[in-house]
Design an enzyme around this catalytic site. Structure first.
Site, PDB file in Angstrom:
ATOM      1  N   ASP A  86       2.513   2.379  -4.549  1.00 16.77           N
ATOM      2  CA  ASP A  86       1.201   2.828  -5.031  1.00 16.77           C
ATOM      3  C   ASP A  86       0.737   4.089  -4.303  1.00 16.77           C
ATOM      4  OD1 ASP A  86       1.579   0.442  -6.264  1.00 16.77           O
ATOM      5  OD2 ASP A  86       0.018  -0.628  -5.180  1.00 16.77           O
ATOM      6  N   HIS A 102       8.190  -5.196  -8.265  1.00 17.00           N
ATOM      7  CA  HIS A 102       8.569  -6.024  -7.111  1.00 17.00           C
ATOM      8  C   HIS A 102       9.922  -5.588  -6.549  1.00 17.00           C
ATOM      9  CE1 HIS A 102       5.166  -8.790  -7.246  1.00 17.00           C
ATOM     10  NE2 HIS A 102       5.206  -8.615  -8.551  1.00 17.00           N
ATOM     11  N   THR A 103      10.237  -4.340  -6.753  1.00 18.86           N
ATOM     12  CA  THR A 103      11.458  -3.788  -6.151  1.00 18.86           C
ATOM     13  C   THR A 103      11.130  -2.966  -4.908  1.00 18.86           C
ATOM     14  OG1 THR A 103      11.242  -1.979  -7.741  1.00 18.86           O
ATOM     15  CG2 THR A 103      12.899  -3.655  -8.229  1.00 18.86           C
ATOM     16  N   ASP A 104       9.892  -2.475  -4.792  1.00 16.96           N
ATOM     17  CA  ASP A 104       9.620  -1.527  -3.685  1.00 16.96           C
ATOM     18  C   ASP A 104       9.794  -2.168  -2.317  1.00 16.96           C
ATOM     19  OD1 ASP A 104       7.165  -2.931  -3.857  1.00 16.96           O
ATOM     20  OD2 ASP A 104       5.906  -1.131  -3.761  1.00 16.96           O
ATOM     21  N   SER A 140      -7.262   0.650  -4.805  1.00 13.97           N
ATOM     22  CA  SER A 140      -7.327   0.660  -3.334  1.00 13.97           C
ATOM     23  C   SER A 140      -6.416   1.730  -2.764  1.00 13.97           C
ATOM     24  CB  SER A 140      -7.015  -0.718  -2.759  1.00 13.97           C
ATOM     25  OG  SER A 140      -5.847  -1.237  -3.314  1.00 13.97           O
TER      26      SER A 140
HETATM   27  C1  GLA Z   1       1.573  -4.113  -6.058  1.00 15.02           C
HETATM   28  C2  GLA Z   1       1.981  -3.534  -4.711  1.00 15.02           C
HETATM   29  C3  GLA Z   1       3.188  -2.611  -4.866  1.00 15.02           C
HETATM   30  C4  GLA Z   1       4.316  -3.308  -5.631  1.00 15.02           C
HETATM   31  C5  GLA Z   1       3.791  -3.949  -6.914  1.00 15.02           C
HETATM   32  C6  GLA Z   1       4.842  -4.768  -7.626  1.00 15.02           C
HETATM   33  O1  GLA Z   1       1.116  -3.103  -6.877  1.00 15.02           O
HETATM   34  O2  GLA Z   1       0.921  -2.823  -4.133  1.00 15.02           O
HETATM   35  O3  GLA Z   1       3.623  -2.172  -3.603  1.00 15.02           O
HETATM   36  O4  GLA Z   1       4.975  -4.232  -4.822  1.00 15.02           O
HETATM   37  O5  GLA Z   1       2.669  -4.773  -6.659  1.00 15.02           O
HETATM   38  O6  GLA Z   1       5.844  -3.950  -8.097  1.00 15.02           O
END
Ligand code: GLA
Length: 387
Positions: free
Chosen positions: A173, A40-42, A130
């Site tokens: 991702d 949850h840093t991106d 996905s």
């Molecule tokens: C999902 C989102 C990513 C990222 C993570 C948490 O995988 O697709 O972009 O925010 O949650 O780190």
């Protein structure tokens, strides 16, 4: 590559029997990912440290002369016909493909095509099935006359997910899938998109993916709420700190000073983001020093923060973490991905792996009533054409 040649040949035969013989289709692959740390840093402009997996999504694709374009997913067992001139979201698995084609179609006139999609990545496991489909489609566009660099493919795939599918994910991702490298983790700055590959070898310790048996889907989670909370925290901090573009740019000291400005929930969210971002930097140092104990400690701190401050863990993820940590040879464990189900990642000494795999499933099943499964987490190469 994880799928054996015989299996790839079987899909080539299936392609020919479904779409007809003739010229061989091109084969593209894009991997799933597991994030080592930086959760949850991106979308807060921080750092992440994912690895690409050996498992992922494959697309066999061949251009053809007239409509409709036909896309068959062997994973889902369904075929969809596409009119490339008018693509709209339908709320199904094919939106990831439609989204990429829709964005490409704004600038290019794409020929029609037939495609067969298959893969070996568990779906809805939080391992980016996905993103791997989007990135595989973006790479496969080369066979439709649009050759994209990995940067362009990752960015396009990310836009497809945000703008077309409507899931407000961060960039991790798609970048992990496009830029994976064997034996390396991807150290990505999500503000600048600068990235570097970091050696990821902690032998005799190895990473293992532990699936909780609870599937998860980003669209249905509290993901959006967490994103909004972070935006709100940043807004409330601005009278004290001035305008900042991202929460990850706030320091621990500043956050401490600004304590009174934030309601408790938002303070916790912000504290997670700021400290998690620092943990990514520290993990890179510990990886370089080949220090499994140091990395393990950071994984555990990350899990505690995601559970207590960011509140995105689940009883199953917590049970998996606690049971794992109680096993011999385990250095650390944390939930990985968005949370609310899906997988944990375990750092374990390889010689203890058979013992762990014998013990933990039954213990976990007894504690949660869920059936877990385990996958190797070896850092593998990124998206590519395979033939
Ligand atoms: C999902 C989102 C990513 C990222 C993570 C948490 O995988 O697709 O972009 O925010 O949650 O780190």
């Amino acid at each position: 590559m994880s799928l054996p040649h015989e299996e790839l040949d079987r899909y080539r035969t299936e392609f020919a029997s479904r779409f007809g013989g003739g010229e061989s289709p091109a084969l593209y692959f894009a991997p799933g990912r597991v994030n080592l740390i930086g959760e949850h840093t991106d979308y807060n402009g921080g750092h992440v440290l994912p690895i690409a997996l050996e498992m992922g999504t494959y697309i066999l694709l061949r251009p053809k002369d007239g409509p409709p374009s036909r896309v068959f997913s062997a994973r889902i067992g369904k075929e969809v016909n596409l009119d490339l001139r008018s693509l709209r979201p339908r709320g199904d698995w094919c939106d990831y493909v439609r989204g990429v084609l829709h964005l490409l179609g704004r600038e290019h006139r794409l020929p029609d095509f037939d495609a067969l999609i298959f893969g070996d990545l568990p779906l809805e496991a939080g391992l980016s099935s996905s993103a791997s489909l989007e990135v595989a489609m973006a790479f496969a566009a080369a066979s439709l006359g649009v050759e994209l660099s990995p940067e362009e493919a990752a960015a396009l795939a990310w836009r497809a997910e945000n703008e077309f599918v409507g899931v407000p994910c961060g960039v991790m991702d798609q970048y992990a899938s496009a830029f994976g490298r064997e034996g390396k983790a991807l150290f990505l700055n999500c503000s600048t998109l600068e990235h570097r590959h970091v050696p990821c070898d902690l032998s005799p310790a190895v990473f293992l993916i532990a699936h909780t048996g609870v599937s998860r889907s980003l669209a249905g989670s509290e993901y959006r709420i967490r994103r909004q909370e972070c935006v709100e925290a940043l807004r409330l901090l601005s009278p004290l700190l001035g305008k900042r573009d991202t929460l990850a740019a706030v320091t621990v000291e500043e956050l401490e000073k600004a304590r009174g400005l934030l309601p408790e929930t938002l303070r916790r969210r912000a504290e997670h983001v700021v400290r998690e971002n620092l943990r990514v930097l520290e993990t890179v140092t510990r990886l370089k020093a080949k220090d499994p104990e140091g990395v393990g400690t950071l994984l555990n701190l990350s899990h505690a923060s995601l559970r207590d401050l960011y509140q995105v863990s689940s009883p199953e993820l917590d049970a998996m973490q606690e049971l794992s940590l109680a096993q011999p040879g385990v250095y650390g464990c944390r939930m990985t991905g968005a949370g609310f189900g899906g997988c944990a990642i375990v750092l374990i000494e390889e010689e203890w792996l058979p013992y762990y795999l014998e013990k933990v499933p039954a213990l976990y099943c007894k504690a949660t009533g869920r059936r877990p499964f385990f996958l190797p987490a070896r850092p593998a190469g990124g998206a590519r054409r395979m033939d």
